[in-house]
Design an enzyme around this catalytic site. Structure first.
Site, PDB file in Angstrom:
ATOM      1  N   GLY A   1       0.826  -1.205   0.000  1.00 23.51           N
ATOM      2  CA  GLY A   1       0.000   0.000   0.000  1.00 23.51           C
ATOM      3  C   GLY A   1       0.850   1.240   0.000  1.00 23.51           C
ATOM      4  O   GLY A   1       2.053   1.185  -0.273  1.00 23.51           O
ATOM      5  N   ASN A   2       0.241   2.367   0.238  1.00 22.87           N
ATOM      6  CA  ASN A   2       0.991   3.619   0.252  1.00 22.87           C
ATOM      7  C   ASN A   2       0.396   4.574   1.273  1.00 22.87           C
ATOM      8  O   ASN A   2      -0.701   4.359   1.771  1.00 22.87           O
ATOM      9  CB  ASN A   2       1.015   4.243  -1.144  1.00 22.87           C
ATOM     10  CG  ASN A   2      -0.369   4.645  -1.593  1.00 22.87           C
ATOM     11  OD1 ASN A   2      -0.941   5.606  -1.106  1.00 22.87           O
ATOM     12  ND2 ASN A   2      -0.940   3.876  -2.522  1.00 22.87           N
ATOM     13  N   ARG A   3       1.121   5.637   1.539  1.00 21.46           N
ATOM     14  CA  ARG A   3       0.699   6.617   2.531  1.00 21.46           C
ATOM     15  C   ARG A   3      -0.215   7.643   1.894  1.00 21.46           C
ATOM     16  O   ARG A   3       0.225   8.595   1.317  1.00 21.46           O
ATOM     17  CB  ARG A   3       1.918   7.345   3.098  1.00 21.46           C
ATOM     18  CG  ARG A   3       2.822   6.480   3.927  1.00 21.46           C
ATOM     19  CD  ARG A   3       4.072   7.247   4.307  1.00 21.46           C
ATOM     20  NE  ARG A   3       3.762   8.487   5.019  1.00 21.46           N
ATOM     21  CZ  ARG A   3       4.655   9.426   5.306  1.00 21.46           C
ATOM     22  NH1 ARG A   3       5.899   9.295   4.922  1.00 21.46           N
ATOM     23  NH2 ARG A   3       4.299  10.497   5.982  1.00 21.46           N
TER      24      ARG A   3
ATOM     25  N   ALA B   1      -4.249   7.775  -4.537  1.00 19.97           N
ATOM     26  CA  ALA B   1      -2.851   7.368  -4.681  1.00 19.97           C
ATOM     27  C   ALA B   1      -2.874   5.878  -5.024  1.00 19.97           C
ATOM     28  O   ALA B   1      -2.840   5.021  -4.145  1.00 19.97           O
ATOM     29  CB  ALA B   1      -2.090   7.620  -3.389  1.00 19.97           C
TER      30      ALA B   1
END
Ligand code: CTP
Ligand code: CA
Length: 220
Positions: free
Chosen positions: A33-35, A99
């Site tokens: 995943g990502n921030r 995102a």
């Protein structure tokens, strides 16, 4: 620039917004995943609804309340986000604030992966680019807006994306600066079109959302 926030200036417009991260599952308990907090996209959806638009918000996994008057579709992966966004078309505008993970594990293990060797190599495959697909679709919204979070050469990378993905606007921000960008309530954006650049903020994301919608409303 002054936010018009004109009550009802988006009345009758259909706007699709994507927000948040995507999670690409690796096994039943892990993901890539990502921030992304989702705050910017949620603020845009909220502001658009306040201004009278009919808003579909395609949201990745975030813990944020659904803005008033917004139709929310929850998704997890980049592939699910694509399907939900395309299903929400036609629209007057698409704002890709999500995102989206660029790569996903090639396979999702049925069971939890156990540790064994000292190193583990994951094979990742490209995910669909929803923004590019929307901009190239037969039911292309009149205004297609991307986001670009960059750590360097912000204008160069943002303008490349604007051109390559055939966007109307791209909202770029430099990430990695303390107190701005990911997870923060405040941000600063530079919005590029083919022939102009507009600086928005630094300001709360709620205010940036209205300023960005002013630029979009001009094009609808
Ligand atoms: N985007 C998308 N689908 C993807 C990747 C990105 O729809 N699989 C959208 C994002 O929602 C954003 C824009 O494309 O609006 C730009 O995302 P960004 O990550 O900055 O650009 P990429 O094209 O993925 O390029 P890179 O990560 O290599 O900089
Ligand atoms: Ca990317």
């Amino acid at each position: 620039i002054q936010a018009q926030g004109g009550a009802g200036d988006l009345l009758g417009r259909r706007i699709v917004v994507s927000a948040g991260p995507t999670y690409e599952d690796l096994d039943p308990v892990r993901y890539v995943g990502n921030r992304s907090s989702g705050k910017m996209g949620f603020a845009i959806a909220a502001a658009a609804a306040r201004r009278g638009a009919e808003v579909t918000l395609v949201a990745g996994p975030v813990h944020l309340p659904t803005p008033a008057g917004v139709h929310r579709v929850d998704v997890r992966s980049a592939a699910q986000l694509r399907d939900a966004v395309l299903a929400a078309l036609p629209a007057d505008a698409y704002i890709g604030a999500a995102a989206v993970a660029d790569y996903a594990p090639r396979t999702v293990a049925d069971n939890k992966i156990k540790k064994s060797a000292d190193t583990l190599t994951l094979e990742l495959v490209r995910t669909p680019d929803t923004l590019a697909e929307v901009a190239a679709s037969k039911s292309r919204p009149r205004c297609v807006v991307g986001f670009a979070a960059e750590t360097e050469n912000v204008e160069g990378h943002a303008r490349d994306k604007l051109r390559k993905k055939n966007l109307d606007l791209i909202a770029a921000n430099r990430v990695g600066l303390a107190g701005s960008g990911f997870e923060s309530d405040d941000n600063a954006l530079t919005v590029y079109s083919a022939d102009a650049a507009r600086e928005l903020g630094p300001a709360p994301k709620t205010r940036l959302a209205d300023q960005l919608l002013d630029l979009i409303a001009e094009r609808l």
